[in-house]
Design a protein around this motif. Structure first.
Motif, PDB file in Angstrom:
ATOM      1  N   TRP A  32       9.423   3.375  -3.658  1.00 35.39           N
ATOM      2  CA  TRP A  32       8.666   2.218  -3.165  1.00 35.39           C
ATOM      3  C   TRP A  32       8.280   1.307  -4.321  1.00 35.39           C
ATOM      4  O   TRP A  32       8.426   0.087  -4.246  1.00 35.39           O
ATOM      5  N   LEU A  33       7.799   1.905  -5.421  1.00 36.41           N
ATOM      6  CA  LEU A  33       7.388   1.120  -6.581  1.00 36.41           C
ATOM      7  C   LEU A  33       8.568   0.374  -7.188  1.00 36.41           C
ATOM      8  O   LEU A  33       8.444  -0.788  -7.599  1.00 36.41           O
TER       9      LEU A  33
ATOM     10  N   ASN B 146       0.839  -1.199   0.000  1.00 36.71           N
ATOM     11  CA  ASN B 146       0.000   0.000   0.000  1.00 36.71           C
ATOM     12  C   ASN B 146       0.874   1.249   0.000  1.00 36.71           C
ATOM     13  O   ASN B 146       1.596   1.504   0.967  1.00 36.71           O
ATOM     14  N   PRO B 147       0.823   2.064  -1.045  1.00 27.91           N
ATOM     15  CA  PRO B 147       1.703   3.233  -1.133  1.00 27.91           C
ATOM     16  C   PRO B 147       1.453   4.284  -0.056  1.00 27.91           C
ATOM     17  O   PRO B 147       2.319   5.131   0.183  1.00 27.91           O
ATOM     18  N   GLN B 148       0.303   4.247   0.617  1.00 30.11           N
ATOM     19  CA  GLN B 148       0.035   5.273   1.630  1.00 30.11           C
ATOM     20  C   GLN B 148       0.965   5.166   2.833  1.00 30.11           C
ATOM     21  O   GLN B 148       1.107   6.116   3.602  1.00 30.11           O
TER      22      GLN B 148
ATOM     23  N   HIS C  19       6.652   7.252   2.053  1.00 31.13           N
ATOM     24  CA  HIS C  19       6.747   8.669   1.694  1.00 31.13           C
ATOM     25  C   HIS C  19       7.354   8.884   0.317  1.00 31.13           C
ATOM     26  O   HIS C  19       7.129   9.915  -0.313  1.00 31.13           O
ATOM     27  N   ASP C  20       8.130   7.941  -0.182  1.00 35.17           N
ATOM     28  CA  ASP C  20       8.702   8.048  -1.525  1.00 35.17           C
ATOM     29  C   ASP C  20       8.072   6.966  -2.388  1.00 35.17           C
ATOM     30  O   ASP C  20       8.566   5.837  -2.456  1.00 35.17           O
ATOM     31  N   ARG C  21       6.997   7.298  -3.054  1.00 31.82           N
ATOM     32  CA  ARG C  21       6.221   6.284  -3.777  1.00 31.82           C
ATOM     33  C   ARG C  21       6.953   5.769  -5.018  1.00 31.82           C
ATOM     34  O   ARG C  21       6.779   4.611  -5.407  1.00 31.82           O
ATOM     35  N   LYS C  22       7.757   6.622  -5.632  1.00 33.96           N
ATOM     36  CA  LYS C  22       8.514   6.179  -6.803  1.00 33.96           C
ATOM     37  C   LYS C  22       9.529   5.114  -6.395  1.00 33.96           C
ATOM     38  O   LYS C  22       9.641   4.063  -7.044  1.00 33.96           O
TER      39      LYS C  22
ATOM     40  N   TYR D 286      12.014   3.900   2.970  1.00 33.36           N
ATOM     41  CA  TYR D 286      10.959   4.693   2.337  1.00 33.36           C
ATOM     42  C   TYR D 286       9.661   4.719   3.141  1.00 33.36           C
ATOM     43  O   TYR D 286       8.702   5.380   2.747  1.00 33.36           O
TER      44      TYR D 286
ATOM     45  N   ASN E  32       6.835   5.651   5.922  1.00 32.74           N
ATOM     46  CA  ASN E  32       6.458   6.867   6.648  1.00 32.74           C
ATOM     47  C   ASN E  32       6.869   6.742   8.106  1.00 32.74           C
ATOM     48  O   ASN E  32       6.872   5.646   8.680  1.00 32.74           O
TER      49      ASN E  32
END
Length: 442
Positions: free
Chosen positions: A151-152, A141-143, A146-149, A202, A204
């Motif tokens: 994380w992906l 879950n990307p929420q 904090h760094d979604r790029k 990465y 939160n």
């Protein structure tokens, strides 16, 4: 035409900027590789012709049949007086090279033992806190990141790990459940340590808005190790690099560490044994008191008296600077160095004596400061830049975390006992002058 045919597939596979960095656009300007393969007898002859003493030729023949010549080359680098010509200093001995190799191999084994325990612990805590606080699939879950790029990118790497996995539990999950990825407690057993440490980085640092929990998972993991989040992120990155060194049988002695753990905060007891290094940005001069003596790690004393010519000295030599030594740059700016500062000179260096009290050291030389001294970056800016080729800090951070996980200083004592018998190896790893007398590492 041949070169064009060879480079066309490469142009398709790699972006232009990557090719530029690799120099592939200038392939026509490169020279052809013409070095022949050498038999073991030829390898021995080459070493002896360059100044290496080999007392037992049959033993050397046996060892070179077991250990790649190119692998051993890294261990005789500190004996070279001229790296380009690969000539050795007087006293270079093949037996000592093998001794350094064996010390390095044993050190890798000790560190890998420690890192294995740390890795299992870190995997367990990551899976437990994420799943119990945020749910079994929160890492997807990307929420929570904090760094979604980034994380992906990590999840994409993890997906490749899942596809490659031959584990029965992965096969069972895919065949049984509709979810594509397994829950955290199973996923963590498939992830590489690098991917796992990145995901932790990465995450939160705050709890989700709908959570009634008080401590975020990221902080809970760090708290268990008695570290701040920033420290744990940095140290796990370093531990992953060290793990790769050990797993791939890479050389530790006289090598550069590409990641360095940040210094612990002042409340951490480890801060008292942390060491600081700076690398000379340009050729610099060090001025001593009149009749100053320089003492090396091997106990040899060098008296700088009168004007002398540039001389070759053994690579890897460490010089302990006396009190009130002064470092100067070309503009004449001066900075006082504290007593006990260690100067580690690079491979194939030469010292040029300028006067009876000043000698010049080359760019790339390393200054290691005593544990009680913390130089400010601005103070040394005219002369040096902070460097990260120090294994000492990496080793004590690994010992610290192993102690937190296993409740014992066994790894620290194994390393201490190994390197106390091989002090030159410890110096080439960046250990300070008096490290073996430190009674309280952790």
């Amino acid at each position: 035409m041949i070169y064009l045919l060879l480079t066309v597939p490469v142009l398709i596979l790699f972006p232009r900027e990557t090719l530029c960095r690799a120099g592939l656009f200038f392939i026509m300007q490169k020279i052809e590789f013409t070095k022949p393969a050498l038999t073991i007898s030829q390898q021995i002859a080459r070493l002896t012709s360059r100044g290496m003493t080999i007392n037992d030729v049959s033993m050397a023949h046996k060892k070179l049949s077991e250990l790649n010549y190119y692998r051993l080359e890294g261990y005789w680098l500190p004996f070279e007086s001229d790296h380009k010509c690969a000539t050795f200093i007087t006293g270079s001995n093949f037996s000592l090279v093998l001794n350094w190799y064996n010390v390095d191999m044993e050190l890798r084994s000790i560190l890998f033992e420690a890192i294995s325990s740390i890795e299992v612990s870190f995997r367990t805590k990551w899976a437990y806190y994420l799943s119990t606080k945020y749910g079994p699939f929160s890492y997807l879950n990307p929420q929570y990141f904090h760094d979604r790029k980034k994380w992906l990118e990590s999840i994409n790497k993890f997906s490749a790990d899942v596809f490659r996995s031959k584990e029965n539990f992965v096969k069972h999950f895919i065949e049984t459940y509709k979810e594509f990825f397994p829950p955290e407690w199973a996923a963590v057993e498939v992830m590489s340590l690098g991917t796992l440490s990145h995901l932790y980085e990465y995450m939160n640092e705050e709890m989700p808005v709908d959570s009634s929990d008080l401590i975020p998972a990221k902080a809970a993991i760090a708290n268990d190790y008695g570290l701040s989040i920033k420290e744990l992120v940095s140290w796990m990155r370093t531990i992953n690099v060290c793990r790769n060194f050990c797993a791939h049988q890479s050389r530790l002695i006289a090598s550069y560490l590409t990641s360095q753990p940040i210094a612990p905060n002042s409340t951490n007891p480890l801060s008292h044994v942390w060491c600081f290094q700076y690398m000379a940005k340009d050729n610099i001069s060090i001025e001593l008191l009149p009749d100053g003596m320089l003492k090396t790690c091997t106990g040899v004393e060098i008296l700088l008296s009168g004007r002398s010519s540039v001389g070759d000295l053994p690579t890897g030599l460490l010089i302990y600077l006396p009190d009130n030594a002064i470092i100067r740059n070309d503009t004449g700016d001066a900075y006082n160095l504290p007593d006990g500062t260690v100067l580690l000179l690079p491979i194939g260096y030469k010292i040029g004596v300028l006067t009876n009290t000043i000698f010049k050291i080359p760019k790339g030389s390393i200054l290691t400061f005593p544990l009680s001294f913390t130089p400010g970056v601005s103070d040394l800016e005219p002369f040096c830049t902070r460097t990260n080729n120090l294994w000492y800090n990496a080793v004590i951070s690994i010992c610290y975390m192993y102690n937190k996980v296993m409740g014992t200083d066994a790894i620290k004592e194994k390393i201490r006992n190994l390197l106390k018998k091989n002090t030159i190896c410890s110096h080439l790893l960046g250990f300070p002058k008096n490290w073996e007398t430190i009674s309280y590492w952790l």
